[in-house]
Every structure is written in structure tokens, then in C-alpha cells.
Motif scaffolding. Structure first.
Motif, PDB file in Angstrom:
ATOM      1  N   TYR A 267      12.846  -1.043  28.288  1.00  0.00           N
ATOM      2  CA  TYR A 267      12.797  -1.664  29.602  1.00  0.00           C
ATOM      3  C   TYR A 267      13.377  -3.062  29.488  1.00  0.00           C
ATOM      4  O   TYR A 267      12.871  -3.869  28.722  1.00  0.00           O
ATOM      5  N   PRO A 268      14.493  -3.372  30.150  1.00  0.00           N
ATOM      6  CA  PRO A 268      15.125  -2.661  31.261  1.00  0.00           C
ATOM      7  C   PRO A 268      16.391  -1.869  30.899  1.00  0.00           C
ATOM      8  O   PRO A 268      16.925  -1.180  31.743  1.00  0.00           O
ATOM      9  N   THR A 269      16.903  -1.961  29.645  1.00  0.00           N
ATOM     10  CA  THR A 269      18.263  -1.456  29.393  1.00  0.00           C
ATOM     11  C   THR A 269      18.340   0.066  29.272  1.00  0.00           C
ATOM     12  O   THR A 269      19.404   0.648  29.410  1.00  0.00           O
ATOM     13  N   GLY A 270      17.219   0.721  28.961  1.00  0.00           N
ATOM     14  CA  GLY A 270      17.217   2.178  28.810  1.00  0.00           C
ATOM     15  C   GLY A 270      17.601   2.655  27.418  1.00  0.00           C
ATOM     16  O   GLY A 270      17.618   3.861  27.157  1.00  0.00           O
ATOM     17  N   SER A 271      17.885   1.738  26.491  1.00  0.00           N
ATOM     18  CA  SER A 271      18.220   2.156  25.115  1.00  0.00           C
ATOM     19  C   SER A 271      17.055   2.934  24.500  1.00  0.00           C
ATOM     20  O   SER A 271      15.890   2.695  24.841  1.00  0.00           O
ATOM     21  N   VAL A 272      17.408   3.841  23.570  1.00  0.00           N
ATOM     22  CA  VAL A 272      16.359   4.589  22.852  1.00  0.00           C
ATOM     23  C   VAL A 272      16.370   4.118  21.404  1.00  0.00           C
ATOM     24  O   VAL A 272      17.419   4.090  20.763  1.00  0.00           O
ATOM     25  N   LEU A 273      15.232   3.730  20.897  1.00  0.00           N
ATOM     26  CA  LEU A 273      15.159   3.213  19.523  1.00  0.00           C
ATOM     27  C   LEU A 273      15.338   4.363  18.535  1.00  0.00           C
ATOM     28  O   LEU A 273      14.574   5.342  18.573  1.00  0.00           O
ATOM     29  N   GLY A 274      16.364   4.232  17.687  1.00  0.00           N
ATOM     30  CA  GLY A 274      16.680   5.302  16.739  1.00  0.00           C
ATOM     31  C   GLY A 274      15.595   5.464  15.673  1.00  0.00           C
ATOM     32  O   GLY A 274      14.803   4.542  15.435  1.00  0.00           O
ATOM     33  N   LEU A 275      15.588   6.657  15.043  1.00  0.00           N
ATOM     34  CA  LEU A 275      14.539   6.988  14.084  1.00  0.00           C
ATOM     35  C   LEU A 275      14.486   6.001  12.914  1.00  0.00           C
ATOM     36  O   LEU A 275      13.416   5.520  12.528  1.00  0.00           O
ATOM     37  N   ALA A 276      15.684   5.671  12.368  1.00  0.00           N
ATOM     38  CA  ALA A 276      15.693   4.784  11.196  1.00  0.00           C
ATOM     39  C   ALA A 276      15.080   3.431  11.574  1.00  0.00           C
ATOM     40  O   ALA A 276      14.279   2.854  10.820  1.00  0.00           O
ATOM     41  N   ARG A 277      15.426   2.935  12.749  1.00  0.00           N
ATOM     42  CA  ARG A 277      14.879   1.635  13.179  1.00  0.00           C
ATOM     43  C   ARG A 277      13.373   1.720  13.426  1.00  0.00           C
ATOM     44  O   ARG A 277      12.639   0.779  13.182  1.00  0.00           O
ATOM     45  N   ARG A 278      12.920   2.861  13.931  1.00  0.00           N
ATOM     46  CA  ARG A 278      11.473   3.019  14.177  1.00  0.00           C
ATOM     47  C   ARG A 278      10.709   2.908  12.866  1.00  0.00           C
ATOM     48  O   ARG A 278       9.705   2.197  12.761  1.00  0.00           O
ATOM     49  N   ILE A 279      11.219   3.646  11.876  1.00  0.00           N
ATOM     50  CA  ILE A 279      10.504   3.662  10.593  1.00  0.00           C
ATOM     51  C   ILE A 279      10.547   2.280   9.951  1.00  0.00           C
ATOM     52  O   ILE A 279       9.548   1.782   9.425  1.00  0.00           O
ATOM     53  N   ASP A 280      11.714   1.624  10.065  1.00  0.00           N
ATOM     54  CA  ASP A 280      11.839   0.288   9.494  1.00  0.00           C
ATOM     55  C   ASP A 280      10.877  -0.691  10.177  1.00  0.00           C
ATOM     56  O   ASP A 280      10.216  -1.498   9.517  1.00  0.00           O
ATOM     57  N   LEU A 281      10.792  -0.582  11.507  1.00  0.00           N
ATOM     58  CA  LEU A 281       9.914  -1.488  12.251  1.00  0.00           C
ATOM     59  C   LEU A 281       8.451  -1.307  11.816  1.00  0.00           C
ATOM     60  O   LEU A 281       7.725  -2.276  11.603  1.00  0.00           O
ATOM     61  N   ILE A 282       8.056  -0.048  11.657  1.00  0.00           N
ATOM     62  CA  ILE A 282       6.673   0.230  11.238  1.00  0.00           C
ATOM     63  C   ILE A 282       6.416  -0.346   9.847  1.00  0.00           C
ATOM     64  O   ILE A 282       5.399  -0.999   9.589  1.00  0.00           O
ATOM     65  N   LYS A 283       7.409  -0.111   8.950  1.00  0.00           N
ATOM     66  CA  LYS A 283       7.257  -0.579   7.568  1.00  0.00           C
ATOM     67  C   LYS A 283       7.143  -2.107   7.503  1.00  0.00           C
ATOM     68  O   LYS A 283       6.235  -2.664   6.892  1.00  0.00           O
ATOM     69  N   GLN A 284       8.077  -2.746   8.216  1.00  0.00           N
ATOM     70  CA  GLN A 284       8.093  -4.225   8.176  1.00  0.00           C
ATOM     71  C   GLN A 284       6.855  -4.817   8.850  1.00  0.00           C
ATOM     72  O   GLN A 284       6.323  -5.832   8.408  1.00  0.00           O
ATOM     73  N   ALA A 285       6.418  -4.170   9.939  1.00  0.00           N
ATOM     74  CA  ALA A 285       5.233  -4.676  10.649  1.00  0.00           C
ATOM     75  C   ALA A 285       4.020  -4.598   9.722  1.00  0.00           C
ATOM     76  O   ALA A 285       3.211  -5.532   9.647  1.00  0.00           O
ATOM     77  N   ALA A 286       3.917  -3.478   8.991  1.00  0.00           N
ATOM     78  CA  ALA A 286       2.785  -3.320   8.070  1.00  0.00           C
ATOM     79  C   ALA A 286       2.820  -4.415   7.004  1.00  0.00           C
ATOM     80  O   ALA A 286       1.786  -5.010   6.669  1.00  0.00           O
ATOM     81  N   LEU A 287       4.041  -4.699   6.484  1.00  0.00           N
ATOM     82  CA  LEU A 287       4.162  -5.745   5.457  1.00  0.00           C
ATOM     83  C   LEU A 287       3.785  -7.115   6.012  1.00  0.00           C
ATOM     84  O   LEU A 287       3.182  -7.938   5.324  1.00  0.00           O
ATOM     85  N   ALA A 288       4.154  -7.335   7.290  1.00  0.00           N
ATOM     86  CA  ALA A 288       3.889  -8.652   7.893  1.00  0.00           C
ATOM     87  C   ALA A 288       2.461  -8.768   8.407  1.00  0.00           C
ATOM     88  O   ALA A 288       2.046  -9.829   8.880  1.00  0.00           O
ATOM     89  N   GLY A 289       1.721  -7.667   8.373  1.00  0.00           N
ATOM     90  CA  GLY A 289       0.351  -7.694   8.924  1.00  0.00           C
ATOM     91  C   GLY A 289       0.360  -7.749  10.437  1.00  0.00           C
ATOM     92  O   GLY A 289      -0.577  -8.266  11.057  1.00  0.00           O
ATOM     93  N   ALA A 290       1.425  -7.217  11.043  1.00  0.00           N
ATOM     94  CA  ALA A 290       1.537  -7.264  12.512  1.00  0.00           C
ATOM     95  C   ALA A 290       1.173  -5.912  13.117  1.00  0.00           C
ATOM     96  O   ALA A 290       1.227  -4.880  12.446  1.00  0.00           O
ATOM     97  N   LEU A 291       0.797  -5.945  14.403  1.00  0.00           N
ATOM     98  CA  LEU A 291       0.555  -4.704  15.136  1.00  0.00           C
ATOM     99  C   LEU A 291       1.688  -4.490  16.127  1.00  0.00           C
ATOM    100  O   LEU A 291       2.088  -5.425  16.831  1.00  0.00           O
TER     101      LEU A 291
END
Ligand code: PLP
Length: 492
Positions: A267-291
Motif C-alpha cells: 500500500y499504495p504501489t501494489g508491489s508484491v514482496l518476493g519470496l527471497a526478500r520475505r525470508i531475508d526480512l524475517i531473518k534480519q528482523a530476528a537478528l535485530a530483535g525486531a518484530l
């Protein structure tokens, strides 16, 4: 004058715990005088009559009256106690209190909050986020609601469980597991009054004042408002054609506590987050202690290609707060949404909402649970998917015809809106807000992409959002032609 009513109006049981009856009576009468409910010149009941009316000792009233006399709120004459005129009152603060320009106003943190994109007056052609309300099965809903009210027990008339009705939480968990790949059970589902209140809750529960929260840039202003109101530091993170794209520098220098994303249909561009980026985001968030706050607001509507499962279920125990709402799939006035929290946060959130939330509207929740359980929800979604896909096709064709040389179309594979992006970003730099304002004057609601930018202006996403879910097919071509005329005229 009904003194029992008057006293109950001005009593404050939580403040007055442990007070004597005399102190309580004195405080209530004083407030009633200050607020004008006992106006100057009015004669109070005699102490004997008032004591009788309130069922208290006469001395209690006598002493309360005497204190009010001593403070200058009352004077006595031969016939009893009379409220003083304002000018005669000794306590000058009273007149200050009663002035309307007392200097109170919105706090500084409330001033920078942007308007929500879904205001009731923004419902004209192409308003994003509005479902096809004319196609909602109102009579079915009324039948289910009547049935709920016929069978409801008195326990459901009291305060509801702060996390929501268990039967609804179970129905939502079943739906999410089956259709969104969310890995959850009912204990992880917390009912809220809409995504806006889910965002407020997440911001207050899981971040402290001054913590950094990442927001897609451009991003959802409702999230921006919630985070600002919670006094978090909002950092805009670039979005490209494949969704949010944080750099390694962002991870190093802007370590977030929360990351807000709309991966299924940005929102608002309509882009879909690709699988590789999803997994990377989860991994990095876990390392950073972020939710990660995954706002899956309109993901039930996928028009092309296979459904894309939620991020939440991609990795076991992902640090994801999954947000869903019935505002898009059913109707916004329902004000029912939910947060699915990771298992390790259930107890903490349950304790917080248990202490701070008084939930109600059990009948609405039970009706919704029946709607889900009895298959009406899936059927409604199937119907709306077909309808929205048809409307999307008509819109894409009309845009190609009328504006194909000037714009490219984004985000039309899912959801209820698409984005048009001006090809010539230099010429159109920030013209989108002007075009949006001109269109609004003609009753066409097409929010500018630039209006969703966080912080510094950039030209990368210059264009318009078009919601098509609630626009009948036959109206789409003429609305697009009108919009095309406005766009072309803005170039001259
Ligand atoms: C990105 C996004 N999330 C959530 C919502 C829905 O919010 P709510 O559940 O408060 O109606 C909207 C509504 O427009 C939205 O655009």
C-alpha cells in the motif's frame, strides 16, 4: 432538581475511594456549582430534606454546607443556603476554570498526524479500500444477527473477553491456516476494533517512546499516524517494484524495533514482496530483535497467479505480528479485525489487554463467527473475487486506451486497487498531488502516490491510486476518460 442524579453525575468513585460521606457530598456539590448545574442564586434543599432524600445523616449535610460557605461557594440567609454569584466567589480560579478559552488543546504529538485515507466523505469513484458494499448480503447478515440475539445468554451482555470471543478466534484461526498459510491456533488470535486499533495496540505494546519503526516508503498513512501518536520514530524505507527494499546500511544505522509491511499487496504501489526478500526480512528482523507487522489487509483477493501465502507462516516462530481485517472482505463499519501474535508473546499481550481493554459487542463477534463457520464468508469472497477481477480488467483496458502513452500500471494482480505511475517522472514530478486535487473537485477520488511518501520527497513513485472494487463496470470507462482529460490538461 433531582439531587440523587446530580450527586451521581459529579461523583467519581475511583477518585473518592475511602472518602467520608461528608467529603464526597461536599466535592460533588462544589463541582455542581463550578459547572453551573447549581447556578448562582439557586437555593439548596434544607439540610434535613437533602439528608432524607440521600439517605444520609443530617449532620453530614450540615457540615458539607458549612464548608461550602467557608469556601465562598454558598451564603446563608434566613431561609437557608444560596449559591453565590460568580463575581462574589472568593476563589478566583473558578472563573478561570469556567472560561472556554482555557488554553487546552491537542498535544504536540497529535498535531503531526496525517488524515486517514478512508474518511467517510472520500467514497467517490476509485476511492481505494472501499469494498463493493452494494453486494454485501445484508439480509443474510440480519438473519444471522437475529439468530444470535435470540440465543444470546446474559453473560454476553457484560464485558467481553478482552482478547475477543473464543468462537470467533477459533473460526479466524481455521480460516487463516487454510487460506493464508498462517501458522496459528486460536490462542494467538486477538480481536480488535479494526486495523487502526491493531496498529495502536502493537505500537504501544511492543515499542517504547523514541524507538524506531520502519514504514514502507511510500506507505500507509494510517500506520504512520498510529506510530506517530505512539511517539515512535518513523523511518521510511524505500519500496521498489518488488516491495520494501532495505539496504544493509539501513539495518546497521537505523536498527528498528518494529517493521510495518504490506507484503501481499504493497500500500499504495501494489508491489508484491518476493519470496527471497520475505525470508531475508524475517531473518534480519530476528537478528535485530525486531518484530515485523504484516498488514494483510486485502490479500483475500488475488486475481492472477497462485495465492501467495502470508509471511507469518514462512518460517516457524517468525517474529511476525500478523494483522487482518474484515473491513475489506466484508464492510468497514463492522470494525472487527485481529492480530495474530507469535506464541511467545501470547501471555504478555493477553495480560496487557486484560488490564487495559474493555471489549464488548459480543453479538457482532458471534454473528461474524457464524458467518465464517457456516461457509458464507468463503462464498462471499468467491463472489467478490469474480466481481473485482471483472472490474479490474475493465479498468486496466480503459487505462491502456486512454492513458497508455503516459502511465504504466502497477499492482493489479491482487487486492482492490492498482497504481498508475507516470512514465515521465521528471515532467510529472509531484504533479500527482495537483491532479489528485483537481480530480477530487470533479468527484473522482484518486489519491496521489506522493502523498504517501514518508519524510523527504522523492520522485520515484509519482502517480495515482485507483480503487476499483466499488465502481460498477459500466461507469469505469467514462471516469477514466474524465481523469485522462484532467491529466492531459495538467501538462499544458
Ligand atoms: C493498508 C491498510 N491496512 C488496513 C486497512 C483497514 O483498516 P481498518 O481495519 O482499520 O478498517 C486499510 C484501509 O484502507 C489499509 O489501506
Amino acid at each position: 432538581m433531582d439531587y440523587q442524579l446530580l450527586i451521581s453525575r459529579y461523583s467519581n468513585p475511583s477518585e473518592q475511594v475511602g472518602w467520608s460521606a461528608q467529603r464526597r457530598l461536599h466535592a460533588c456539590l462544589r463541582k455542581a456549582i463550578q459547572h453551573g448545574s447549581l447556578p448562582a442564586g439557586s437555593r439548596l434543599l434544607s439540610s434535613r430534606v437533602l439528608a432524607h432524600e440521600l439517605g444520609i445523616a443530617r449532620n453530614t449535610v450540615v457540615y458539607a454546607y458549612e464548608q461550602l460557605v467557608a469556601e465562598g461557594f454558598l451564603h446563608t440567609d434566613r431561609r437557608g443556603s444560596v449559591v453565590m454569584k460568580l463575581a462574589d466567589m472568593q476563589n478566583s480560579f473558578i472563573s478561570k476554570e469556567l472560561r472556554s478559552d482555557h488554553g487546552a488543546g491537542l498535544a504536540k504529538r497529535a498535531l503531526g498526524i496525517m488524515p486517514l485515507p478512508v474518511a467517510a466523505d472520500l467514497c467517490g469513484g476509485f476511492a481505494p479500500g472501499v469494498p463493493a458494499l452494494a453486494h454485501f448480503p445484508v439480509s443474510l447478515w440480519r438473519r444471522l444477527s437475529d439468530r444470535t440475539w435470540r440465543s444470546i445468554d446474559t453473560a454476553h451482555l457484560g464485558y467481553a473477553n478482552a482478547a475477543g470471543e473464543m468462537v470467533l478466534r477459533c473460526a479466524i484461526a481455521d480460516h487463516l491456516r487454510a487460506s493464508r498459510g498462517v501458522d496459528c491456533d486460536a490462542s494467538q488470535v486477538f480481536i480488535t476494533d479494526g486495523t487502526q486499533s491493531s496498529l495502536d495496540l502493537c505500537a504501544h505494546a511492543f515499542a517504547d517512546v523514541g524507538d524506531k519503526v520502519w514504514l514502507e516508503n511510500p506507505g500507509y498513512v494510517g500506520a504512520h499516524s498510529a506510530f506517530r501518536a505512539a511517539q515512535l520514530k518513523v523511518i521510511g524505507i524505500k519500496v521498489d517494484d518488488d516491495g520494501i527494499a532495505p539496504t544493509s546500511r539501513d539495518w546497521l544505522t537505523q536498527v528498528p524495533k518494529l517493521i510495518y509491511v504490506t507484503p501481499s499487496h504493497q500500500y499504495p504501489t501494489g508491489s508484491v514482496l518476493g519470496l527471497a526478500r520475505r525470508i531475508d526480512l524475517i531473518k534480519q528482523a530476528a537478528l535485530a530483535g525486531a518484530l515485523i507487522i504484516e498488514d494483510d489487509y486485502d490479500s483475500e483477493f488475488r486475481h492472477d497467479g497462485p495465492p501467495i501465502a502470508a509471511m507469518q507462516g514462512l518460517v516457524e516462530n517468525a517474529p511476525v505480528l500478523y494483522l487482518g481485517t474484515f473491513s475489506k472482505s466484508l464492510f468497514p463499519a463492522l470494525r472487527i479485525a485481529y492480530i495474530v501474535v507469535p506464541k511467545n508473546l501470547i501471555a504478555a499481550l493477553a495480560s496487557l489487554v486484560g488490564k487495559s481493554t474493555l471489549r464488548g459487542r459480543s453479538a457482532d463477534q458471534l454473528t461474524l463467527a457464524s458467518f465464517l463457520r457456516e461457509g458464507h464468508f468463503s462464498l462471499h469472497l468467491r463472489r467478490m473475487r469474480r466481481l473485482y477481477q471483472k472490474r479490474r480488467d475493465v479498468l486496466v483496458a480503459a487505462l491502456d486506451d486512454a492513458l497508455g502513452d503516459l502511465v504504466s500500471i502497477h499492482g493489479h494482480s491482487a487486492g482492490m486497487h492498482l497504481a498508475v505511475r507516470f512514465r515521465d517522472t521528471e515532467t510529472f514530478a509531484l504533479l500527482d498531488e495537483k491532479i489528485s486535487a483537481q480530480a477530487l473537485e470533479q468527484g473522482i477520488v484518486v489519491p496521489a502516490l506522493s502523498a504517501h511518501l514518508v519524510g523527504k520527497r522523492q520522485h520515484g513513485w509519482c502517480g495515482l491510486m485507483l480503487g476499483y472494487a466499488q465502481v460498477p463496470e459500466e461507469q469505469i470507462p467514462s471516469l477514466v476518460n474524465k481523469l485522462a482529460k484532467i491529466i492531459r490538461e495538467s501538462l499544458t
